[in-house]
Design an enzyme around this catalytic site. Structure first.
Site, PDB file in Angstrom:
ATOM      1  N   GLY A 147     -15.272  19.897 -22.525  1.00 29.34           N
ATOM      2  CA  GLY A 147     -16.176  19.284 -23.734  1.00 29.34           C
ATOM      3  C   GLY A 147     -16.850  20.656 -24.237  1.00 29.34           C
ATOM      4  NE  ARG A 148     -15.532  24.622 -28.752  1.00 38.85           N
ATOM      5  CZ  ARG A 148     -14.726  25.213 -28.860  1.00 38.85           C
ATOM      6  NH1 ARG A 148     -14.380  26.034 -28.564  1.00 38.85           N
ATOM      7  NH2 ARG A 148     -14.182  24.325 -30.305  1.00 38.85           N
ATOM      8  NE  ARG A 162      -6.835  23.582 -23.288  1.00 38.67           N
ATOM      9  CZ  ARG A 162      -7.534  24.701 -23.749  1.00 38.67           C
ATOM     10  NH1 ARG A 162      -8.054  24.750 -24.128  1.00 38.67           N
ATOM     11  NH2 ARG A 162      -6.609  25.522 -23.400  1.00 38.67           N
ATOM     12  CG  ASP A 216     -13.377  19.547 -26.753  1.00 36.14           C
ATOM     13  OD1 ASP A 216     -13.415  19.481 -25.562  1.00 36.14           O
ATOM     14  OD2 ASP A 216     -14.065  20.741 -27.349  1.00 36.14           O
ATOM     15  N   GLY A 236      -6.870  23.977 -29.414  1.00 32.37           N
ATOM     16  CA  GLY A 236      -6.467  24.583 -27.594  1.00 32.37           C
ATOM     17  C   GLY A 236      -5.255  22.980 -27.873  1.00 32.37           C
TER      18      GLY A 236
HETATM   19  O1  F6P Z   1      -9.450  22.561 -27.671  1.00 30.88           O
HETATM   20  C1  F6P Z   1     -11.313  22.313 -26.702  1.00 30.88           C
HETATM   21  C2  F6P Z   1     -11.209  23.010 -26.192  1.00 30.88           C
HETATM   22  O2  F6P Z   1     -10.523  22.654 -25.056  1.00 30.88           O
HETATM   23  C3  F6P Z   1     -12.591  22.643 -25.685  1.00 30.88           C
HETATM   24  O3  F6P Z   1     -12.784  21.484 -24.049  1.00 30.88           O
HETATM   25  C4  F6P Z   1     -13.469  23.916 -24.364  1.00 30.88           C
HETATM   26  O4  F6P Z   1     -14.382  24.635 -24.203  1.00 30.88           O
HETATM   27  C5  F6P Z   1     -12.632  25.288 -25.037  1.00 30.88           C
HETATM   28  O5  F6P Z   1     -11.424  24.072 -26.446  1.00 30.88           O
HETATM   29  C6  F6P Z   1     -11.524  25.912 -24.428  1.00 30.88           C
HETATM   30  O6  F6P Z   1     -11.247  26.575 -25.421  1.00 30.88           O
HETATM   31  P1  F6P Z   1      -9.511  28.073 -25.176  1.00 30.88           P
HETATM   32  O7  F6P Z   1      -8.722  27.152 -25.336  1.00 30.88           O
HETATM   33  O8  F6P Z   1      -9.545  29.138 -25.945  1.00 30.88           O
HETATM   34  O9  F6P Z   1      -9.834  28.858 -24.068  1.00 30.88           O
END
Ligand code: F6P
Length: 410
Positions: A196-197, A304, A151, A10
């Site tokens: 925050g997964r 992000r 995260d 991400g």
């Molecule tokens: O990089 C971590 C994160 O931002 C997490 O917080 C979030 O759940 C995930 O990536 C989302 O992923 P994607 O970019 O694949 O939507």
């Protein structure tokens, strides 16, 4: 020497500062070699879309694009992964190592001596697997991990580049939400869903608002604590007895037993579920069970790549991680991730840059500490404030054009 650098996972507001740092290290190494009388040239390439792009040989010359100091400065302040990213897991080499052979062919074809992989815990899986396989096959190519993730859940480092800027955006946005939510005389509940997964660091950081005299969020829910809708509704009812406007911070990773009702069930290429929707789900529960004014706010991807309110400390540390990675490769290291160690007392905040085995970070999760969560599992204690506060210090002002921020694009 020929370096290649890629970004994975991400995006963040600081990941391009790390890319710039690796570039700066390459230029510094070039200067050092020259000063020692060597005619060896250091060249640096960017890999588009991480290891997936590397398999396809997607490399671009970075010196051609970044030698102008103004462009390099703009890159550092530009959010998201300028080289593009991927979420791609290399298969276990003992099952099938054809991709590893392909990667070695591409790296050899470009005469790459060191590959830098800027990413999180899944990306360190790539660093660990590829470095081990290359060494076992007699290759001298070094693979170095550079940490990043909003995260903040990487094992082996005090915190991760990208996190501080996400926290700073979150504090700013939460304060604005609090001002908005308190204007009416009616009772209301606002549920803010935060990324925050697997770990609740970012959501937990909202406790920082207390340092500026805020009393909200009144409740903070993390994936590290057990969560039930009944318990949540009981908290909200209790909160409404003393606060006209109740604000709750909820991590996207909070998973009530009936989460299947609101999750899409779709997974990314690493097999992680795309999380989203707990805020809206809780909003509906409040509307049905309590019946007061209620809204949910999903901060989603805004948190992000919020470069307009990035943390100077975060960007500087991200750049320094990239620089340190360059020198680690120069010293011959491989299969390691740059880490940050905090040397602080009550008055100072200092970071030492070091290294940590990528294999020990790969696929691991550093959870938010249980001792900083209230016994009820719905708040974060004041002890956590000192951990978060230094990470959001210092401002970064975007370059503006026509009243809008300017970004660097390859
Ligand atoms: O990089 C971590 C994160 O931002 C997490 O917080 C979030 O759940 C995930 O990536 C989302 O992923 P994607 O970019 O694949 O939507």
């Amino acid at each position: 020497m020929r370096f290649a650098v890629a970004q994975s996972g991400g995006p963040t507001a600081a990941i391009n500062a790390s890319l710039a740092g690796v570039y700066e290290a390459a230029m510094d190494i070039q200067r050092k070699l020259r000063s020692e009388g060597s005619s060896e040239k250091v060249e640096i390439f960017g890999v588009l879309h991480g290891v997936q792009g590397l398999l396809d040989g997607k490399l671009i010359n970075l010196e051609e694009r970044l030698s102008d100091p103004q462009k390099l400065a703009l890159l550092k302040k530009t959010p998201a992964s300028a080289l593009g990213s991927c979420r791609f897991r290399l298969p276990p080499p003992e099952q099938d190592d054809s991709m590893y052979h392909k990667l070695l062919d591409v790296l050899n074809a470009h005469r790459i001596d060191a590959l830098f992989y800027i990413g999180g815990n899944d990306s360190m899986d790539t660093v660990a697997k590829l470095s081990t396989w290359l060494t076992a096959h007699g290759s001298k190519i070094r693979i170095i991990g550079v940490p990043k993730t909003i995260d903040n859940d990487l094992v082996g480092t005090d915190h991760t580049p990208g996190f501080g800027s996400a926290v700073k955006y979150l504090m700013t946005t939460m304060q604005e939400i609090l001002r908005d939510c308190s204007v009416y005389q009616v009772q209301s509940v606002t549920v803010v869903e935060i990324m925050g997964r697997d770990a609740g660091w970012l959501t937990a950081s909202t406790c920082l608002l207390r340092r500026n005299g805020e009393t909200a969020p009144h409740y903070i829910y993390l994936p590290e604590s057990d969560f039930t809708v009944a318990g949540f509704l009981a908290d909200v009812r209790e909160g409404l007895k003393t606060h006209r406007s109740v604000v709750c911070a909820v991590s996207e990773g909070v998973t009530p037993p009936d989460a299947a009702l609101f999750r899409s069930g779709v997974n990314d290429e690493f097999g992680h579920a795309y999380l989203s929707g707990i805020g809206k789900y809780l909003e509906k529960q409040i509307a049905a069970e309590i019946g007061c004014k209620v809204r949910s706010v999903e901060l989603n991807i805004m948190q992000r790549c919020s470069a307009h309110i990035a943390s100077y400390t975060d960007l500087l540390e991200a750049e320094r991680c990239g620089i340190h990675a360059g020198w680690l490769a120069y010293s011959g290291a491989s299969g390691v991730m740059v880490n940050m160690q905090r040397n602080s007392d009550a008055y100072t905040y200092e970071i030492t840059y070091g290294e940590f085995p990528a294999s020990q970070t790969a696929n691991q999760i550093r959870k938010f500490p249980a001792e900083w969560i209230s016994p009820e599992g719905n708040q974060v204690t004041d002890d956590a404030i000192g951990y978060f506060l230094p990470l959001i210090q210092g401002e970064v002002y975007p370059d503006m054009h026509n009243g809008m921020p300017v970004h660097f694009l390859f």
